[in-house]
Design a protein around this motif. Structure first.
Motif, PDB file in Angstrom:
ATOM      1  N   GLU A 201      36.889  38.191  42.453  1.00  0.00           N
ATOM      2  CA  GLU A 201      35.594  38.737  42.038  1.00  0.00           C
ATOM      3  C   GLU A 201      34.594  37.466  42.497  1.00  0.00           C
ATOM      4  OE1 GLU A 201      34.238  40.352  39.211  1.00  0.00           O
ATOM      5  OE2 GLU A 201      36.188  41.530  39.710  1.00  0.00           O
ATOM      6  N   LYS A 204      33.484  39.484  46.029  1.00  0.00           N
ATOM      7  CA  LYS A 204      32.934  40.293  44.779  1.00  0.00           C
ATOM      8  C   LYS A 204      31.219  39.998  45.403  1.00  0.00           C
ATOM      9  CE  LYS A 204      35.752  43.229  42.803  1.00  0.00           C
ATOM     10  NZ  LYS A 204      36.783  43.483  41.817  1.00  0.00           N
ATOM     11  N   ALA A 222      39.156  46.995  47.523  1.00  0.00           N
ATOM     12  CA  ALA A 222      39.389  48.249  46.829  1.00  0.00           C
ATOM     13  C   ALA A 222      41.040  47.994  46.182  1.00  0.00           C
ATOM     14  CB  ALA A 222      40.056  49.692  47.606  1.00  0.00           C
ATOM     15  N   ASN A 223      40.128  48.403  44.618  1.00  0.00           N
ATOM     16  CA  ASN A 223      40.993  48.332  43.343  1.00  0.00           C
ATOM     17  C   ASN A 223      41.757  46.856  42.994  1.00  0.00           C
ATOM     18  OD1 ASN A 223      41.158  51.464  43.022  1.00  0.00           O
ATOM     19  ND2 ASN A 223      42.115  51.134  44.209  1.00  0.00           N
ATOM     20  N   ASN A 224      40.546  46.010  43.416  1.00  0.00           N
ATOM     21  CA  ASN A 224      40.645  44.442  43.021  1.00  0.00           C
ATOM     22  C   ASN A 224      41.554  43.972  43.964  1.00  0.00           C
ATOM     23  OD1 ASN A 224      39.081  43.811  41.642  1.00  0.00           O
ATOM     24  ND2 ASN A 224      40.209  44.560  39.362  1.00  0.00           N
ATOM     25  N   LYS A 225      41.365  44.011  45.108  1.00  0.00           N
ATOM     26  CA  LYS A 225      42.385  44.155  46.183  1.00  0.00           C
ATOM     27  C   LYS A 225      41.456  43.863  47.842  1.00  0.00           C
ATOM     28  CE  LYS A 225      46.995  45.658  48.565  1.00  0.00           C
ATOM     29  NZ  LYS A 225      47.247  43.088  48.472  1.00  0.00           N
TER      30      LYS A 225
END
Length: 394
Positions: A201, A204, A222-225
């Motif tokens: 996070e 991000k 992408a996709n928390n990776k």
């Protein structure tokens, strides 16, 4: 001597600075007997004034003038910095050449070749009278931190840190909520550090802040990776191979970078106050003046309430720990990639990320604090501080 010269310059300042408290403080310091503490205080105030008025010629004139490095001094520095470099051997040979104009041109050509590989070499730029062009930082909370080389506490070889912009404060809940439109923090307060967050996070948030200031975002997610690191020119590299000298946007510091500015960086080295102690006792009065820890706190506090370090950075120690880019496994720091990034899950099934600086629930450590990212017990103890590369390389 520093005080006498400064005192004369202060006499000639225009009336616009008569009410500036830092100018008044400088005048008072110049009238005191000179010693190391007075010099330290003067240096700190001058740096603060430069931060407030970066383009003011009268403020710039307050700084002590540095004599241009001589060719002999430059050769000594180059031999130490670039051992076995053919251009340095050439420059040394050219220094004995009798034809001055041809000698200077040939030496300049060799120095420019070294600059192509190491564009931030201040000694070469000083000799060639080239100004170090640093991109303007629009975020008012960011402080310029000069790079340099040092041996970190967690590795036994010297490594280099590039010029950085570093946020004075750990990211606040107000700043976080403005971009992320939510506030996961347990201890609510606009000026309190955002906490109860996970590492991805933070990345991000950095990307959103980069977009706000029209900078190239650093992280491809992408996709928390985290998939790739994005350079200023748009090229991409894997997270374990990335060269952060080539990034433009806001990002987490590497552990090497964090320790550099936490210990005071180049300014502390010059003042002989650079510290790389593994642990400092919390009974030490000095620590209690700069850090919220278990001896003086039972909760998270607003940022900037304790004394800053020599670079003007607040809450380096205590309050909340600060995520860095590195994962928690130890390993070799090569010169090109001076960080450890390993996405292999731990025996507990998740990747561990390093955080530094200690927090309000514990003693204050400079040492590594690799708390579990998913640990509900400690997520409210972790925040982060943003940095960005000051002069991205191609």
């Amino acid at each position: 001597m520093m005080q006498n010269e400064l005192k004369e310059k202060l006499k000639n300042l225009s009336e616009k600075f008569n009410t500036e408290l830092d100018i008044i403080s400088l005048k008072a310091l110049c009238n005191m007997p000179g010693n190391e503490e007075i010099s330290f205080a003067i240096t700190g105030i001058l740096n603060r004034l430069m931060e407030k008025y970066p383009d003011d010629k009268e403020i710039l004139d307050l700084l002590p003038k540095k004599e241009k490095i001589s060719l002999e001094e430059l050769i000594e520095v180059l031999q130490e910095t670039y051992p076995n470099n053919t251009e340095v051997f050439t420059i040394k040979a050219l220094s004995t050449f009798s034809e001055e104009k041809l000698k200077e041109k040939a030496i300049a050509q060799s120095l420019e070749r070294i600059l192509e590989v190491n564009p931030n070499d201040e000694n070469i730029m000083e000799y060639l009278e080239i100004e170090n062009v640093i991109s303007k930082e629009k975020n008012p909370d960011m402080v310029f931190v000069e790079g340099g080389s040092y041996t970190p506490s967690f590795f036994n070889e010297e490594r280099k840190v590039v010029d950085l912009y570093v946020n004075k404060y750990v990211t606040t809940q107000r700043d976080w909520e403005e971009l992320m439109e939510k506030n996961p923090s347990e201890f609510k307060g606009d000026r309190k550090p955002v906490e109860n967050i996970v590492w991805i996070e933070c990345l991000k948030y950095c990307n959103k802040l980069s977009e706000k200031y029209n900078l190239k975002p650093v992280y491809k997610i992408a996709n928390n990776k985290l998939l790739k690191i994005i350079y200023k020119d748009g090229k991409e590299e894997y997270p374990n191979l990335a060269d952060f000298k080539k990034t433009e946007g806001y990002r987490l510091p590497t552990e090497l970078e964090w320790e550099w500015f936490a210990f005071g960086g180049q300014l502390a080295l010059k003042n002989h106050t650079f510290s790389k102690k593994g642990y400092i006792s919390d009974d030490n009065k000095e620590i209690l003046e700069i850090a919220w820890n278990r001896h003086n706190s039972i909760t998270v506090h607003d940022v900037g309430m304790k004394k800053p370090n020599i670079l003007g950075l607040y809450d380096i120690l205590g309050n909340t720990e600060q995520y860095v880019y590195d994962t928690a496994e130890d390993g070799y720091l090569d010169e090109e990639h001076s960080y450890i990034y390993d996405e292999t899950p731990s025996i507990l099934g998740t990747v561990l990320y390093r955080s530094r600086g200690g927090h309000y629930k514990r003693d204050t450590y400079y040492k590594n604090n690799p708390w579990l990212e998913r640990s509900s017990c400690y997520t409210n103890c972790r925040g982060f501080r943003i940095v960005r590369t000051a002069n991205p390389q191609k």
